[in-house]
Every structure is written in structure tokens, then in C-alpha cells.
Write a protein that holds these residues in place. Structure first.
Motif, PDB file in Angstrom:
ATOM      1  N   ALA A 180       0.833  -1.216   0.000  1.00  0.00           N
ATOM      2  CA  ALA A 180       0.000   0.000   0.000  1.00  0.00           C
ATOM      3  C   ALA A 180       0.865   1.263   0.000  1.00  0.00           C
ATOM      4  N   THR A 181       0.367   2.293  -0.700  1.00  0.00           N
ATOM      5  CA  THR A 181       1.052   3.588  -0.697  1.00  0.00           C
ATOM      6  C   THR A 181       0.215   4.607   0.056  1.00  0.00           C
ATOM      7  N   THR A 182       0.836   5.328   0.990  1.00  0.00           N
ATOM      8  CA  THR A 182       0.162   6.414   1.712  1.00  0.00           C
ATOM      9  C   THR A 182       1.024   7.648   1.559  1.00  0.00           C
ATOM     10  N   GLY A 183       0.521   8.637   0.820  1.00  0.00           N
ATOM     11  CA  GLY A 183       1.337   9.833   0.562  1.00  0.00           C
ATOM     12  C   GLY A 183       2.609   9.422  -0.169  1.00  0.00           C
ATOM     13  N   GLU A 187       4.720   0.864   1.306  1.00  0.00           N
ATOM     14  CA  GLU A 187       5.053  -0.314   2.088  1.00  0.00           C
ATOM     15  C   GLU A 187       5.908  -1.247   1.215  1.00  0.00           C
ATOM     16  N   HIS A 247       9.577   0.466   4.773  1.00  0.00           N
ATOM     17  CA  HIS A 247       8.903   1.347   3.810  1.00  0.00           C
ATOM     18  C   HIS A 247       9.897   1.984   2.850  1.00  0.00           C
TER      19      HIS A 247
END
Ligand code: UTP
Length: 290
Positions: A180-183, A187, A247
Motif C-alpha cells: 500500500a502507498t500512503t502519501g 510499504e 517502507h
């Protein structure tokens, strides 16, 4: 669990720099200047801007000049003082590091990047540490290592700087299997060093900036050989996935591969164009080559 402060950085500088022969026959690749500053100095300044207080150079034969670069040059300072060269003196003082802030250790045989990091194990101890490969020169508004340090404090685990590259060149790099990508945080679910293009898990590659947990040393101690028959850092980092947070940081800025002649030449231009006293002259002569 409290997060330990990031205070240490390792600079692996024991490679032979064969792509820059004959320049690197006597001189360390990391002493090559971009405009007027050696690559190693850009890397140390970047680390300082991230709050790093302790610096470890993993050197090889003929690399003592790299450590000397951060020593006091008494004779030079004496002459500058006599000639009232205040600006130059101030510049030298600004780049000095506190006494005892630099240590160096030896990698007698260049068995690979992973092995170079293992050589710094006593320095690392049980603390998190940054790694900077000085031949990856960064041009960022916020120090690339600072961007990683922020991500480390946010996630409490391993972080590496990553970027997207054209798929056909992924076989030159460590490549991540993204989750998953957040901003700007991706990951990392897997890592593979120099995969075949058709087998690469993505086109997101790891560049020469890392913040790792000390547990990576235990994996490096096994001395397992990987791609190119070298002891690869990537292989030991991969073993941390699942056991600790891991990350990638899609860093903001530009990277210049100064271990490569074209990347090095491009860096000279890009850094000269950022210098107000040089930019116009550089733009002017560039026009004559098009
Ligand atoms: P490179 O792959 O660029 O190798 O290493 P190199 O020997 O420096 O250069 P070429 O390919 O022969 O021209 C990437 C980084 O890892 C360090 C290098 O100093 C460089 O910062 N390194 C590599 C080591 O410290 N030890 C090693 O055994 C290998």
C-alpha cells in the motif's frame, strides 16, 4: 516502544571506482568534485542536515584523503589568515565537524556493499543508522536523509529512498515489491537485487539512501553471496521484511548517479545552474553546443 534517535550514519567508500579510471587510480571516487565540492562533502552535509552526529567512513586502501577532508588544515588556514581571505576561512570552519565525530573503519577487500556495512558493526552497535552512498548525489530542497529520518520517526522501522525508473533498466538496481502507498510512503513487501527485467516485481528502485535497524547486521553476518557474487545489502534487508516495518520513501528531489560518467557530467551542469554567480555563464556556453 520508544523510538531511538537517529544519530549515526555510515558512508561506504571502499569501492574501486573502476568506471572512473584513470581518475580513480590514486584518488578516491568520492573526492571527485561537483563544481567545487567533493562528493563526500555533499553527503556529509546532507547527513548533518538530518541531525546526524556520528559519521563512519568504511574505507579501503588509498582512501585516507576522505577522512583528511574533514580535518583541520593548519598550514592552509595560516596562509588564508595572512592573506585576509576571510570568506574562504569561514567556509572551511563551517564545514568542520566536532572533534571525535568521524571514525573510519577498513573493508580490506571490496566484497560488496553488504559486507562494507557489516564492517561498521562496532560503530552501529544497537542503534538505528543511516547509510549514504556518496556517488548518489542528491539535489533536494529538504535533505534526502532528513526525508528518510522523518519517515523513520513516523513508522519506527526501516526506510529506504525509492524512485520510479523506466522498466528496461530495473536490472541495474535493487527493486521493491510494493504494498500500500500512503502519501510518499510505500510499504515494502519484497526486495530483489538486480532482477531480470521480466522478473522484476515493479519499476520502483532503491537509491543510495537508507535508514536501517541494527538487526540487519545479524543477517549480514552470514556472509551469503548474492547478485554478482557479492555480499549484497539488499538480500539482508529483505530478511527484515515481516519482522519489522519496512517502507520506501518516494523522495522529493533529484538524484545524479555520479558513479557513472554521464550522470556525473549532468550533475556538474545541474549544480552549476543552481549557483547564481555561474548560472548565466553556464547557460551561455551550453547554447554553443546545441
Ligand atoms: P559501486 O557499485 O558504484 O562500485 O558501489 P564501485 O567500486 O564504487 O565503482 P565501479 O562500479 O567499480 O565504478 C556503490 C557504493 O558501495 C561502495 C562504493 O564505495 C560505493 O559507495 N562499496 C561497494 C563498498 O564500500 N564496498 C564494496 O565492496 C562495494
Amino acid at each position: 516502544m520508544s523510538i531511538k534517535p537517529l544519530r549515526k550514519a555510515v558512508f561506504p567508500v571502499a569501492g574501486l571506482g573502476t568506471r572512473f579510471l584513470p581518475a580513480t587510480k590514486q584518488m578516491a571516487k568520492e573526492m571527485l568534485p561537483v563544481v567545487d565540492k567533493p562528493l563526500i562533502q555533499y553527503a556529509v552535509e546532507e547527513a548533518r542536515a538530518a541531525g546526524i552526529e556520528q559519521f563512519c567512513f568504511v574505507t579501503g586502501r588509498g582512501k585516507t584523503m576522505l577522512v583528511d577532508q574533514f580535518d583541520v588544515a593548519y598550514e592552509l588556514e595560516h596562509v588564508l589568515r595572512e592573506r585576509n581571505k576571510t570568506k574562504e576561512l569561514e567556509m572551511l570552519h563551517a564545514q568542520a565537524l566536532p572533534p571525535g565525530a568521524i571514525v573510519s573503519t577498513r573493508q580490506q577487500v571490496p566484497l560488496g556493499l553488504g559486507h562494507a556495512i557489516w564492517c561498521a558493526r562496532s560503530f552501529i552497535g544497537d542503534e538505528p543508522f543511516a547509510i549514504l552512498l556518496p556517488d548518489d548525489l542528491m539535489q533536494c530542497d529538504v535533505s534526502c536523509t532528513k526525508q528518510l529520518a522523518d519517515a523513520y520517526y513516523a513508522t519506527g522501522g526501516n526506510v529506504v529512498a525509492v524512485e520510479e525508473v523506466p522498466r528496461e533498466i530495473v536490472n541495474r538496481y535493487g527493486v521493491i515489491a510494493p504494498g500500500a502507498t500512503t502519501g510518499n510512503l510505500v510499504e515494502i513487501k519484497g526486495l530483489v537485487e538486480k532482477p531480470k527485467v521480466e522478473e522484476a516485481p515493479s519499476n520502483i528502485t532503491v537509491i543510495g539512501r537508507y535508514v536501517l535497524m541494527p538487526e540487519v547486521i545479524g543477517h549480514l553476518s552470514r556472509m551469503e553471496r548474492g547478485a554478482g557474487n557479492e555480499i549484497q545489502l539488499t538480500d539482508s534487508m529483505a530478511k527484515l521484511i515481516g519482522a519489522q516495518p519496512f517502507h520506501g520513501v518516494l523522495y522529493e528531489g533529484r538524484r545524479f548517479d555520479c558513479g557513472d560518467k554521464i550522470g556525473y557530467l549532468e550533475a556538474q551542469i545541474a549544480f552549476a545552474l543552481k549557483r547564481p554567480e555561474m548560472a548565466d555563464a553556464v547557460r551561455g556556453f551550453l547554447k554553443t553546443y546545441t
